[in-house]
Design an enzyme around this catalytic site. Sequence first.
Site, PDB file in Angstrom:
ATOM      1  N   THR A 153      64.083  -0.119  38.227  1.00 36.29           N
ATOM      2  CA  THR A 153      63.785   0.215  36.918  1.00 36.29           C
ATOM      3  C   THR A 153      62.102   1.027  37.323  1.00 36.29           C
ATOM      4  O   THR A 153      61.467   1.913  36.794  1.00 36.29           O
ATOM      5  CB  THR A 153      63.145  -0.477  36.128  1.00 36.29           C
ATOM      6  OG1 THR A 153      61.864  -1.599  37.036  1.00 36.29           O
ATOM      7  CG2 THR A 153      63.496  -1.840  35.169  1.00 36.29           C
ATOM      8  N   LYS A 154      62.325   0.729  39.086  1.00 34.79           N
ATOM      9  CA  LYS A 154      61.148   2.130  39.463  1.00 34.79           C
ATOM     10  C   LYS A 154      61.977   2.523  40.612  1.00 34.79           C
ATOM     11  O   LYS A 154      61.944   2.277  41.263  1.00 34.79           O
ATOM     12  CB  LYS A 154      60.227   1.431  39.405  1.00 34.79           C
ATOM     13  CG  LYS A 154      59.804   0.414  40.743  1.00 34.79           C
ATOM     14  CD  LYS A 154      58.344  -0.166  40.813  1.00 34.79           C
ATOM     15  CE  LYS A 154      58.600  -1.778  41.300  1.00 34.79           C
ATOM     16  NZ  LYS A 154      57.432  -2.416  41.805  1.00 34.79           N
TER      17      LYS A 154
ATOM     18  N   ARG B  95      63.075  -5.461  43.519  1.00 33.44           N
ATOM     19  CA  ARG B  95      62.048  -5.615  44.563  1.00 33.44           C
ATOM     20  C   ARG B  95      61.649  -5.120  45.948  1.00 33.44           C
ATOM     21  O   ARG B  95      62.518  -5.661  46.892  1.00 33.44           O
ATOM     22  CB  ARG B  95      60.772  -6.875  43.833  1.00 33.44           C
ATOM     23  CG  ARG B  95      61.314  -7.649  44.675  1.00 33.44           C
ATOM     24  CD  ARG B  95      60.180  -9.029  44.412  1.00 33.44           C
ATOM     25  NE  ARG B  95      61.669  -9.968  44.697  1.00 33.44           N
ATOM     26  CZ  ARG B  95      62.641 -10.815  44.514  1.00 33.44           C
ATOM     27  NH1 ARG B  95      63.388 -10.293  43.376  1.00 33.44           N
ATOM     28  NH2 ARG B  95      62.764 -11.626  45.185  1.00 33.44           N
TER      29      ARG B  95
ATOM     30  N   HIS C  72      65.949   4.147  24.003  1.00 35.01           N
ATOM     31  CA  HIS C  72      65.140   3.417  22.690  1.00 35.01           C
ATOM     32  C   HIS C  72      63.796   3.269  22.805  1.00 35.01           C
ATOM     33  O   HIS C  72      63.170   3.304  23.151  1.00 35.01           O
ATOM     34  CB  HIS C  72      65.577   3.108  21.642  1.00 35.01           C
ATOM     35  CG  HIS C  72      67.195   3.528  21.552  1.00 35.01           C
ATOM     36  ND1 HIS C  72      67.870   4.614  20.866  1.00 35.01           N
ATOM     37  CD2 HIS C  72      68.452   2.454  22.366  1.00 35.01           C
ATOM     38  CE1 HIS C  72      69.186   4.665  20.607  1.00 35.01           C
ATOM     39  NE2 HIS C  72      69.777   4.253  22.064  1.00 35.01           N
TER      40      HIS C  72
END
Length: 158
Positions: free
Chosen positions: A137-138, A152, A86
Amino acid sequence: MKIGNNTNVPHNIEMTWPNKINIGENCSLENSIFFKHCGSWSKGYSIHIGDNTFIGKGCEFNISQKITIGKDCLIASGCKFIDHDHGMELSALMRIQKTINDEISIGNNVWIGVNVIVLKGVTIGNGAVIAAGAVVTKSIPENEIWGGTPARKIGQRT
């Protein structure tokens, strides 16, 4: 729902739009998996699982755009894949803000440990390993080992 030859799909999986799910050949799925397509009805698949892939008990696919999982992957129990979130602008209530969507792509021969969360826009390269409990997240390059919150690089496959 399209299910490939010699694929084991238990009777107690849940799904919102069966027509959005494509599972390849020789796959093995455990109990209590939830395939949730959050969008409105449309043609084509939004959840694609490649051949020879294992998905553990209690995984959740919360997809509004698309997730593609390659061949020969191992996805442990309790993993979650969410391709949207959101908006957070101060000018409007969060519950009425537009969602932000971005596809998830998982390469071939990927091992995802127990209770991993993979968020929108992530690409996980071929041969990568994600340690238990990580929040991804990446994007992750091929053959790297990642863990932690947020995830990481912690190693390299050799």
